[in-house]
Write an enzyme that holds these catalytic residues in place. Structure first.
Site, mmCIF file in Angstrom:
data_model
loop_
_atom_site.group_PDB
_atom_site.id
_atom_site.type_symbol
_atom_site.label_atom_id
_atom_site.label_comp_id
_atom_site.label_asym_id
_atom_site.label_seq_id
_atom_site.Cartn_x
_atom_site.Cartn_y
_atom_site.Cartn_z
ATOM 1 N N ARG A 204 0.860 -1.178 0.000
ATOM 2 C CA ARG A 204 0.000 0.000 0.000
ATOM 3 C C ARG A 204 0.899 1.231 0.000
ATOM 4 N NH1 ARG A 204 -3.548 -2.768 -1.368
ATOM 5 N NH2 ARG A 204 -5.531 -3.220 -0.348
ATOM 6 N N GLU B 172 -3.720 7.399 -4.438
ATOM 7 C CA GLU B 172 -4.174 6.866 -5.729
ATOM 8 C C GLU B 172 -5.526 7.449 -6.109
ATOM 9 O OE1 GLU B 172 -4.110 2.599 -5.392
ATOM 10 O OE2 GLU B 172 -2.041 2.592 -4.762
ATOM 11 N N HIS C 265 -1.491 0.236 -9.809
ATOM 12 C CA HIS C 265 -2.108 -0.716 -8.876
ATOM 13 C C HIS C 265 -2.763 -1.890 -9.631
ATOM 14 C CE1 HIS C 265 -4.092 -1.071 -4.639
ATOM 15 N NE2 HIS C 265 -3.916 -2.260 -5.174
HETATM 16 P P1 NAP Z 1 -1.088 -11.687 5.013
HETATM 17 O O1 NAP Z 1 -1.062 -13.121 4.663
HETATM 18 O O2 NAP Z 1 -1.880 -11.226 6.190
HETATM 19 O O3 NAP Z 1 0.433 -11.216 5.194
HETATM 20 C C1 NAP Z 1 0.771 -9.970 5.712
HETATM 21 C C2 NAP Z 1 2.198 -10.048 6.269
HETATM 22 O O4 NAP Z 1 2.552 -8.747 6.746
HETATM 23 C C3 NAP Z 1 2.351 -11.026 7.420
HETATM 24 O O5 NAP Z 1 3.470 -11.806 7.176
HETATM 25 C C4 NAP Z 1 2.550 -10.138 8.640
HETATM 26 O O6 NAP Z 1 3.445 -10.813 9.513
HETATM 27 C C5 NAP Z 1 3.179 -8.890 8.033
HETATM 28 N N1 NAP Z 1 2.906 -7.699 8.807
HETATM 29 C C6 NAP Z 1 1.714 -7.240 9.238
HETATM 30 N N2 NAP Z 1 1.869 -6.114 9.943
HETATM 31 C C7 NAP Z 1 3.208 -5.855 9.975
HETATM 32 C C8 NAP Z 1 4.005 -4.843 10.582
HETATM 33 N N3 NAP Z 1 3.457 -3.865 11.299
HETATM 34 N N4 NAP Z 1 5.334 -4.905 10.381
HETATM 35 C C9 NAP Z 1 5.895 -5.895 9.669
HETATM 36 N N5 NAP Z 1 5.183 -6.886 9.074
HETATM 37 C C10 NAP Z 1 3.858 -6.865 9.243
HETATM 38 O O7 NAP Z 1 -1.599 -10.796 3.805
HETATM 39 P P2 NAP Z 1 -1.494 -11.093 2.238
HETATM 40 O O8 NAP Z 1 -2.680 -11.824 1.783
HETATM 41 O O9 NAP Z 1 -0.151 -11.635 1.928
HETATM 42 O O10 NAP Z 1 -1.627 -9.576 1.679
HETATM 43 C C11 NAP Z 1 -0.712 -8.606 2.100
HETATM 44 C C12 NAP Z 1 -1.067 -7.234 1.605
HETATM 45 O O11 NAP Z 1 -0.693 -7.088 0.249
HETATM 46 C C13 NAP Z 1 -2.536 -6.824 1.619
HETATM 47 O O12 NAP Z 1 -3.001 -6.489 2.914
HETATM 48 C C14 NAP Z 1 -2.511 -5.631 0.685
HETATM 49 O O13 NAP Z 1 -2.166 -4.453 1.403
HETATM 50 C C15 NAP Z 1 -1.389 -5.973 -0.291
HETATM 51 N N6 NAP Z 1 -1.892 -6.332 -1.638
HETATM 52 C C16 NAP Z 1 -1.597 -5.535 -2.697
HETATM 53 C C17 NAP Z 1 -2.042 -5.881 -3.957
HETATM 54 C C18 NAP Z 1 -1.742 -5.050 -5.165
HETATM 55 O O14 NAP Z 1 -2.511 -5.080 -6.109
HETATM 56 N N7 NAP Z 1 -0.645 -4.322 -5.187
HETATM 57 C C19 NAP Z 1 -2.821 -7.016 -4.139
HETATM 58 C C20 NAP Z 1 -3.110 -7.803 -3.037
HETATM 59 C C21 NAP Z 1 -2.629 -7.454 -1.781
HETATM 60 P P3 NAP Z 1 3.424 -10.579 11.099
HETATM 61 O O15 NAP Z 1 1.986 -10.717 11.526
HETATM 62 O O16 NAP Z 1 4.337 -11.616 11.631
HETATM 63 O O17 NAP Z 1 3.952 -9.196 11.316
HETATM 64 C C1 8YV Z 2 -7.157 -4.901 -5.598
HETATM 65 C C2 8YV Z 2 -5.541 -5.192 -3.658
HETATM 66 O O1 8YV Z 2 -6.718 -4.284 -6.743
HETATM 67 O O2 8YV Z 2 -6.502 -7.177 -2.838
HETATM 68 C C3 8YV Z 2 -5.941 -6.115 -2.565
HETATM 69 O O3 8YV Z 2 -5.659 -5.782 -1.392
HETATM 70 O O4 8YV Z 2 -4.875 -4.240 -3.450
HETATM 71 C C4 8YV Z 2 -5.922 -5.499 -5.036
HETATM 72 O O5 8YV Z 2 -5.993 -6.869 -5.286
HETATM 73 C C5 8YV Z 2 -7.925 -3.878 -4.869
HETATM 74 O O6 8YV Z 2 -8.336 -4.271 -3.623
HETATM 75 C C6 8YV Z 2 -9.136 -3.538 -5.697
HETATM 76 O O7 8YV Z 2 -9.475 -2.249 -5.570
#
Ligand code: NAP
Ligand code: 8YV
Length: 321
Positions: free
Chosen positions: A233, A262, A280
């Site tokens: 993010r 964004e 994104h």
């Molecule tokens: P997840 O399985 O919950 O993994 C999140 C990781 O972040 C965990 O390993 C957690 O470990 C760590 N974390 C949480 N808070 C933290 C902190 N304060 N400091 C350091 N590490 C921390 O989530 P996920 O499904 O992998 O998704 C992760 C994130 O990716 C989403 O929440 C979203 O923001 C982002 N995302 C972006 C896109 C995109 O389109 N760019 C798409 C999908 C997701 P600990 O609990 O051990 O700290």
């Molecule tokens: C999506 C994401 O693009 O899943 C998330 O957390 O950042 C992306 O997969 C977004 O949520 C859709 O607006």
């Protein structure tokens, strides 16, 4: 069916509207001429909200308008736009769309990483500009011999790590906890990880816990050959500090899929030829967005039938304690 009324405040993927309209009473708020009046008319009966990923905050004030609300189904795995504590206090379950996007986002992260290190978008622009006959594209940095530090080794972080290993990168990570059953080195501090690696990739949730955790000190620790990749993010980065670090050569380059405000991206980043910027698109394929949409639908329809939600967020488990 008639008494399960769902409000969709803003447009979502057509398959969500179509499937929900066929099974429940779906209200599309954005279609109303007078949205305020429509909201006042509908709010006392709404049991469910279907919301998109992020542009409208679902905060305590918004939730307070719905006295009979039971569930908020959010599109996307990240739910930093939803005040889950306020939802919990109101006895409202929040669902999100984990796992179905892990591989897609990991693919995008590796694509962005390669594009940034090898300057692939710049090479494409070079060719299209007609510059090639006048000389070769300059040599670039390399992935060879590099180490990747992942901030947030969760579902997506692990899928990224698997890919990075296949590229021959050594992988280490930082999070609040040691992850079980992974072969990667753990760094208890972010600064320690930034010092130890030369590509720092963030894939944590957004929100208060990670707000601007990538700051000037972390970028300084990453160093002048360092590359920063953000697929998490925009809020996890101090964006002005990142811009300054890129301008001063504190780090070499950055690949960014997410931004603080964004869809607005600072002109200073757009003006930098050496960074790679994506709008994104981490999960943005037909296949994966359909899977995410289906999970939004399935959560709502399970709830309508009196079944547990499929993917509640950890802060609002089912049943709520
Ligand atoms: P997840 O399985 O919950 O993994 C999140 C990781 O972040 C965990 O390993 C957690 O470990 C760590 N974390 C949480 N808070 C933290 C902190 N304060 N400091 C350091 N590490 C921390 O989530 P996920 O499904 O992998 O998704 C992760 C994130 O990716 C989403 O929440 C979203 O923001 C982002 N995302 C972006 C896109 C995109 O389109 N760019 C798409 C999908 C997701 P600990 O609990 O051990 O700290
Ligand atoms: C999506 C994401 O693009 O899943 C998330 O957390 O950042 C992306 O997969 C977004 O949520 C859709 O607006």
């Amino acid at each position: 069916m008639p008494d399960f009324e769902i409000l969709m405040p803003a447009p979502m993927m057509p398959m969500i509207s179509e499937q929900l309209s066929a099974r429940a009473r779906l209200h599309k708020l954005w279609e109303a001429d007078d949205k305020v009046a429509e909201m006042a008319r509908l709010a006392p009966r709404i049991k469910a909200l279907a919301v998109g990923g992020g542009h409208q905050p679902i905060d305590a004030g918004f939730l307070a308008q719905f006295p009979t609300l039971e569930i908020v189904a959010s599109f996307g795995v990240g739910y930093d736009h939803v005040d889950v504590n306020a939802a919990r206090q109101r006895g409202v379950i929040v669902t999100h769309t984990p796992n179905v996007l892990n591989e897609e986002v990991a693919d995008t992260a590796l694509g962005l990483l390669l594009a940034t290190v090898r300057q692939l978008p710049q090479a494409d622009r070079f060719l299209r500009s007609g510059a090639w006959p006048k000389g070769n594209f300059p040599l670039t940095a390399t992935l060879r011999g590099r180490s990747l530090g992942i901030v947030g080794l969760g579902r997506i972080g692990k899928a990224i790590a698997t890919r990075a290993e296949a590229f021959g990168l050594s992988v280490s990570y930082h999070g609040r906890n040691v992850q079980k059953d992974v072969p990667y080195s753990y760094y208890p501090t972010l600064l320690g990880l930034a010092k130890a690696c030369d590509i720092l990739l963030v894939i944590t949730p957004g929100g208060a816990g990670t707000q601007q955790m990538i700051n000037a000190q972390v970028l300084e620790a990453l160093g002048p050959t360092g590359i920063f990749i953000n697929v998490a993010r925009g809020s996890v980065v101090d964006e002005p500090a990142l811009i300054a670090a890129l301008q001063k050569g504190t780090i070499l380059s950055a690949g960014l899929d997410v931004f603080a405000h964004e869809p607005n991206v600072p002109q200073a980043l757009i003006d930098m030829p050496h960074v790679v910027l994506l709008p994104h698109v981490g999960s943005a394929t037909h296949h994966t967005r359909d899977a995410m949409a289906q999970l939004v639908i399935d959560n709502l329809l399970a709830w309508q039938k009196g079944q547990p939600p499929l993917t509640p967020v950890p802060e609002t488990p089912f049943p709520l304690l």
